[in-house]
Scaffold this active site. Structure first.
Site, PDB file in Angstrom:
ATOM      1  N   HIS A   1     -47.040   7.880 -24.444  1.00 52.81           N
ATOM      2  CA  HIS A   1     -48.276   8.664 -24.446  1.00 52.81           C
ATOM      3  C   HIS A   1     -49.125   8.481 -23.198  1.00 52.81           C
ATOM      4  CE1 HIS A   1     -48.394   9.144 -29.121  1.00 52.81           C
ATOM      5  NE2 HIS A   1     -47.220   9.459 -28.590  1.00 52.81           N
TER       6      HIS A   1
ATOM      7  N   CYS B   1     -51.580 -12.989 -18.462  1.00 51.53           N
ATOM      8  CA  CYS B   1     -52.603 -14.020 -18.353  1.00 51.53           C
ATOM      9  C   CYS B   1     -52.862 -14.508 -19.770  1.00 51.53           C
ATOM     10  CB  CYS B   1     -53.866 -13.537 -17.635  1.00 51.53           C
ATOM     11  SG  CYS B   1     -54.869 -12.310 -18.474  1.00 51.53           S
TER      12      CYS B   1
END
Length: 147
Positions: A99, A66
């Site tokens: 991670h 977006c």
């Protein structure tokens, strides 16, 4: 990952169309959740179906776009099974996989180029989740269900 879901609002439409072609050229099957034109639309209408497809395993991962990337990120992360990461740099794209085991990468389409998006996608798909100490952190992300 072989099947990728992708969604955007009007601000991300042109970059989404470019990335669909790129992903297909790289051998990915792409499920396009829209938007399907540059006409003004509401990003949640496209974010929720993408998130549901990722949660149900209908796609292996997702790409969302977006204008700022924030609206998509906020909406996607309301889903308990989603870990969407907003990226503006290839190192961040790799880290959200390594991670956070992110299952959706989000781009701020008004602030990056197509070439930058490709570099981030490549880094995201090349990275692997490291597990270990990250497992306990990820386990704490979903909101606990009331008993």
């Amino acid at each position: 990952m072989k099947k990728i879901g992708i969604a955007s609002d009007h601000a991300g439409y042109e970059m989404k169309e470019f990335l669909v072609g790129y992903l297909q050229a790289m051998g990915y099957e792409v499920l396009d959740f829209g938007a399907h034109s540059p006409e003004s639309v509401d990003y949640p209408d496209y974010a929720h179906p993408l998130a549901e497809a990722v949660e149900k395993g209908e796609v292996d991962a997702g790409v969302a776009l977006c204008g700022s990337g924030e609206g998509m990120s906020m909406t996607l992360n309301k889903h308990q099974g989603i870990r969407a990461g907003l990226c503006w740099d290839p190192e961040i794209a790799a880290l959200i996989r390594q991670h956070n085991n992110a299952n959706i990468i989000v781009f701020p389409a008004r602030f990056i180029t197509n070439d930058e998006a490709i570099r981030m996608l490549d880094a995201y798909f090349a990275a692997e989740y490291e597990g270990g100490r990250h497992d306990r952190r990820i386990a704490k992300i979903p909101v606990p269900k009331a008993e």
